[in-house]
Design a protein around this motif. Structure first.
Motif, PDB file in Angstrom:
ATOM      1  N   HIS A   1       1.361  -1.261  -0.389  1.00  0.00           N
ATOM      2  CA  HIS A   1       0.229  -0.133   0.033  1.00  0.00           C
ATOM      3  C   HIS A   1       0.953   0.778   0.208  1.00  0.00           C
ATOM      4  O   HIS A   1       2.084   1.371   0.362  1.00  0.00           O
TER       5      HIS A   1
ATOM      6  N   HIS B   1       1.099   5.233   1.662  1.00  0.00           N
ATOM      7  CA  HIS B   1       0.138   6.452   2.357  1.00  0.00           C
ATOM      8  C   HIS B   1      -0.909   7.696   1.518  1.00  0.00           C
ATOM      9  O   HIS B   1      -1.418   8.273   1.921  1.00  0.00           O
TER      10      HIS B   1
ATOM     11  N   HIS C   1       4.731  -0.219   0.430  1.00  0.00           N
ATOM     12  CA  HIS C   1       5.216  -1.029   0.886  1.00  0.00           C
ATOM     13  C   HIS C   1       4.608  -2.197   1.007  1.00  0.00           C
ATOM     14  O   HIS C   1       2.741  -2.137   1.567  1.00  0.00           O
TER      15      HIS C   1
END
Ligand SMILES: [Fe+2]
Length: 179
Positions: A77, A79, A127
């Motif tokens: 994912h 952020h 990550h």
């Protein structure tokens, strides 16, 4: 260490650091200082019932306590905001991914995070996180923005396809990963 660790004090200090000009560096320095004695943090932190606890969230900063279950992987994912993660218990493996230039993803690096370590992650980084210890991985995660209001992505590691960050997609990718 004379005084017991207090999560409320850390949250207040992180909020102040996040309001500074060089917020990411200030938050990283504060978490590094705090996590330098991980046992002190572990001894003073509340025993949270939930794995993810939002300790504070506003437009400037989101502060979470996260606990990862042994063997579980958080699917790849992003952020979209800077993140700083300080770990005080367990051991986690972070896999970082980048575009392979053909519409997919390839793993670019891997790093293990152990108690006392602080990991700073840029807004566009992708990550996945795996708890590789026999005990849960616990840490304080600081995001320089309102994370729950941020539209971000999960990624299918096989195709590199970006998917909306929804619980449905999260669970689907986690099943894929486990299978
Ligand atoms: Fe993350």
């Amino acid at each position: 260490m004379a005084e017991a660790f207090e999560i409320g004090k850390l949250v207040d200090a992180l909020r102040a650091a996040a309001a500074e000009e060089g917020a990411a560096q200030a938050v990283q320095a504060l978490l590094t200082h705090t996590m330098a004695d991980p046992d002190w943090v572990a001894a003073g932190i509340p025993g949270y019932a939930e794995n993810d606890v939002i300790l504070h969230e506003d437009e400037t900063v989101s502060i979470w306590h996260c606990r990862f279950t042994p063997g579980k992987t958080v699917p790849a994912h992003d952020h979209r905001v800077s993140a700083v993660i300080g770990v005080y218990a367990g051991r986690e493996r972070n896999d970082f991914f980048e575009s392979d230039g053909k519409g997919g993803l390839r793993r670019s690096s891997q790093t293990e995070v152990t108690p006392g370590d602080v990991l700073a992650i840029g807004p566009s980084a992708i990550h996945s996180v795996t708890c590789i210890s026999e005990e849960p991985c616990c840490g304080i995660h600081v995001y320089l923005g309102n994370l729950t209001e941020t539209e971000r992505s999960l990624f299918d590691p096989d195709t590199g396809e970006a998917l909306a960050f929804t619980m449905e997609n999260y669970e689907m990718l986690q099943r894929t990963d486990q299978g």
